[in-house]
Design a protein around this motif. Structure first.
Motif, PDB file in Angstrom:
ATOM      1  N   VAL A 277      47.456   4.189  21.589  1.00  0.00           N
ATOM      2  CA  VAL A 277      46.845   3.097  21.293  1.00  0.00           C
ATOM      3  C   VAL A 277      47.579   1.644  21.450  1.00  0.00           C
ATOM      4  O   VAL A 277      47.161   0.646  21.560  1.00  0.00           O
ATOM      5  CB  VAL A 277      46.235   2.980  19.811  1.00  0.00           C
ATOM      6  CG1 VAL A 277      45.160   4.075  19.692  1.00  0.00           C
ATOM      7  CG2 VAL A 277      47.446   2.995  18.860  1.00  0.00           C
TER       8      VAL A 277
ATOM      9  N   TYR B  12      39.965   9.416  14.857  1.00  0.00           N
ATOM     10  CA  TYR B  12      40.393   8.773  16.245  1.00  0.00           C
ATOM     11  C   TYR B  12      40.494   9.961  17.128  1.00  0.00           C
ATOM     12  O   TYR B  12      40.090  10.016  18.278  1.00  0.00           O
ATOM     13  CB  TYR B  12      41.559   8.018  16.079  1.00  0.00           C
ATOM     14  CG  TYR B  12      41.981   7.457  17.502  1.00  0.00           C
ATOM     15  CD1 TYR B  12      41.410   6.137  18.117  1.00  0.00           C
ATOM     16  CD2 TYR B  12      42.785   8.250  18.514  1.00  0.00           C
ATOM     17  CE1 TYR B  12      42.090   5.722  19.309  1.00  0.00           C
ATOM     18  CE2 TYR B  12      43.063   7.703  19.601  1.00  0.00           C
ATOM     19  CZ  TYR B  12      42.981   6.469  20.271  1.00  0.00           C
ATOM     20  OH  TYR B  12      43.034   5.985  21.509  1.00  0.00           O
TER      21      TYR B  12
ATOM     22  N   SER C  85      40.374  -0.698  14.635  1.00  0.00           N
ATOM     23  CA  SER C  85      39.925  -1.436  15.720  1.00  0.00           C
ATOM     24  C   SER C  85      39.256  -0.855  16.798  1.00  0.00           C
ATOM     25  O   SER C  85      37.985  -1.143  17.510  1.00  0.00           O
ATOM     26  CB  SER C  85      40.802  -2.651  16.312  1.00  0.00           C
ATOM     27  OG  SER C  85      40.059  -3.343  17.004  1.00  0.00           O
ATOM     28  N   GLU C  86      40.059   0.116  17.409  1.00  0.00           N
ATOM     29  CA  GLU C  86      39.480   1.079  18.450  1.00  0.00           C
ATOM     30  C   GLU C  86      38.318   1.972  18.110  1.00  0.00           C
ATOM     31  O   GLU C  86      37.594   2.149  18.927  1.00  0.00           O
ATOM     32  CB  GLU C  86      40.740   1.850  18.571  1.00  0.00           C
ATOM     33  CG  GLU C  86      41.841   1.128  19.317  1.00  0.00           C
ATOM     34  CD  GLU C  86      41.844   1.240  20.843  1.00  0.00           C
ATOM     35  OE1 GLU C  86      41.260   1.949  21.461  1.00  0.00           O
ATOM     36  OE2 GLU C  86      42.519   0.163  21.690  1.00  0.00           O
TER      37      GLU C  86
ATOM     38  N   ASN D 135      38.012  11.338  20.380  1.00  0.00           N
ATOM     39  CA  ASN D 135      38.522  11.345  21.955  1.00  0.00           C
ATOM     40  C   ASN D 135      38.949  12.608  22.069  1.00  0.00           C
ATOM     41  O   ASN D 135      39.688  12.915  23.196  1.00  0.00           O
ATOM     42  CB  ASN D 135      39.790  10.446  21.901  1.00  0.00           C
ATOM     43  CG  ASN D 135      39.614   8.989  21.497  1.00  0.00           C
ATOM     44  OD1 ASN D 135      39.401   8.288  22.888  1.00  0.00           O
ATOM     45  ND2 ASN D 135      39.866   8.477  20.711  1.00  0.00           N
TER      46      ASN D 135
END
Length: 490
Positions: free
Chosen positions: A315, A293, A205-206, A297
């Motif tokens: 998260v 992820y 989702s992120e 980031n």
């Protein structure tokens, strides 16, 4: 360190210790301590078997492999799921029936000694030695995983983290025995599955959804999306061969032995396999999407086996992060406690009681069992003091050792009337030695996971020595026929 995470951790550990204290007052004899009096229901049996099987490897080692290698690492999952299913289907019920009706065997050495009428204790001692050697390595892998968790979470030294994790696990195993181990495993199994399902969903989702996440991985490392990229046939065979290990893992086999009714093994199989498939898919997803992820980031992750720890902290809010990090501790504890208990039961039942002190009382045996839990834990702790140890490497060595030494023997002992005591001894020795020697001869054909040749050579040794050695007395064949007859009508 945020106070919420600390509170979650402490709360979780106190619950585990409370369960240990509860069953401390419910433990009356050695059968209660090492097998729970054969009274586990199917749900506890299934989740306890799964949780004790997967360990910290499920939340550390497997996600780390997916993070580093991409979906090529999923071959191991295919092998494990197939092996676990076959183990539940072909071993669980026959082993429960056999162990119950052969003088109420409560350990694997006990079962083998009764199955082959080993009055001289040779088979019992060889079995005990193999179990103690490989469980020391296996327990060490769990302590390493626990230390990595505490080190990363609480920012403490590796040695301090190792001491804290060891103390908690040994405490409730020491107190409550098998029932404490099984019920804590049941709780830990639920916790592990929830953590592994929730985490990748939130991470995806992120990243903007599955399509965006997969696209990001393809742009960063296209080989991560190719199941055969950079992998040889030998590598695929080796990863699939992990499934063979299930047939010989004592901490899983004793779960089959402890279910309250042999006719409930089918229900337990359905529950156990559902849990396993969900948990493994979640574990693979953590490493796979975690790769995207971390890159998105610009995070520097030095140890791929800490990807789940990292995601949990980044998260989620601190309360949920504490819950997820406790799941790693749950995974680690659920396996170490089982390994400590099996090792302890072997020393207590199959060495101390069967050979050294046959007249020992139940109370004395329970306390000998508790003392050996501490002894084995101290040895495993010493072997775990190297902070560069890999969870996956330690697990693979022990998994291969048990699978090769006991897997073929367990299967053949349940399905062949012609296997003899000397065939059983030969199979265990050949299987264990093949794993140890093969491990030292890496390169070329020796790149094959040592479990596969160990399993094959052990199987051959059992058949050869059973055929050309001394024949079984008629009483063994009669017992075999009696159990097979019972299986047909249950």
């Amino acid at each position: 360190m945020q106070i919420e995470i600390i509170i979650s951790f402490i709360g979780y550990m106190l619950v585990m210790l409370a369960i240990g204290f509860y069953f401390y007052f419910k433990t009356n004899d050695l059968s209660d301590y090492v097998l729970g009096g054969r009274g586990l229901n199917p749900s506890v049996t299934a989740l306890s078997a799964g949780a004790s099987d997967m360990s910290g490897w499920l939340l550390l080692g497997l996600p780390g492999m997916m993070y580093s290698d991409g979906i090529v690492g999923s071959w191991i999952a295919v092998g494990l799921i197939a092996g676990a299913y076959l183990n539940w289907h072909y071993v669980a019920k026959p082993l429960r029936v056999y162990t119950h009706h052969l003088n109420d065997s409560i350990t694997i050495p006990d079962y083998l000694a009764n199955r082959f009428e080993d009055n001289g204790h040779i088979l019992r001692v060889v079995t005990a030695v193999v179990i103690l050697i490989f469980y020391t390595l296996y327990t060490s892998s769990g302590l390493v995983g626990g230390a990595k968790l505490f080190e990363a979470t609480f920012n403490i030294t590796y040695s301090d983290a190792l001491l804290i994790g060891s103390f908690v696990i040994v405490s409730y195993t020491f107190l409550g025995g098998y029932n404490a181990v099984s019920w804590t495993d049941f709780i830990q199994g639920i916790l592990m599955m929830l953590a592994l399902v929730i985490t990748p969903i939130v991470v995806v989702s992120e990243l903007g959804g599955i399509t965006s996440a997969v696209t990001a991985i393809a742009s960063l490392e296209p080989s991560h999306l190719n199941m055969v990229s950079g992998v040889s046939l030998i590598s695929v065979i080796s990863l699939l061969a992990w499934g063979l290990g299930y047939f010989g893992q004592p901490h899983i086999l004793v779960r089959f032995m402890s279910i309250r009714d042999e006719n409930e093994t089918h229900k337990a199989k359905t529950i156990g396999m559902s849990w396993m498939i969900l948990s493994i898919i979640g574990s693979l997803s953590v490493g796979f999407f975690g790769f995207a992820y971390v890159a998105a980031n610009s995070i520097d992750l030095a140890d791929s086996e800490k990807i789940f720890i990292l995601l949990s902290q980044l998260v989620f809010n601190p309360w949920i992060a504490g819950f997820l990090l406790a799941a790693i501790l749950a995974a680690i504890m659920s396996t170490i406690d089982s390994q400590l208990l099996v090792s302890s039961s072997v020393l207590t039942r199959d060495v101390y009681h069967a050979i050294l002190h046959k007249e020992a009382s139940d109370k004395e045996l329970v306390w000998i069992g508790r003392a050996t839990v501490i002894l084995i834990a101290v040895i495993a702790w010493y072997l775990s003091t190297d902070e560069n140890s890999s969870v996956l490497k330690l697990v693979s060595y022990a998994w291969a050792g048990f699978g090769a030494a006991f897997g073929p023997l367990i299967i053949l002992s349940l399905y062949s009337r012609n296997i003899t005591k000397f065939g059983a001894i030969a199979g265990m020795v050949v299987g264990a030695l093949t794993v140890i020697i093969w491990k030292e001869l890496e390169g070329g054909v020796f790149e094959i996971f040592e479990l596969l040749p160990g399993f094959v050579f052990s199987w051959i040794a059992i058949l050869l020595f059973s055929r050309y050695g001394a024949a079984n007395p008629d009483s063994i064949s009669e017992k075999f026929d009696e159990v097979q007859s019972r299986l047909k009508y249950t």
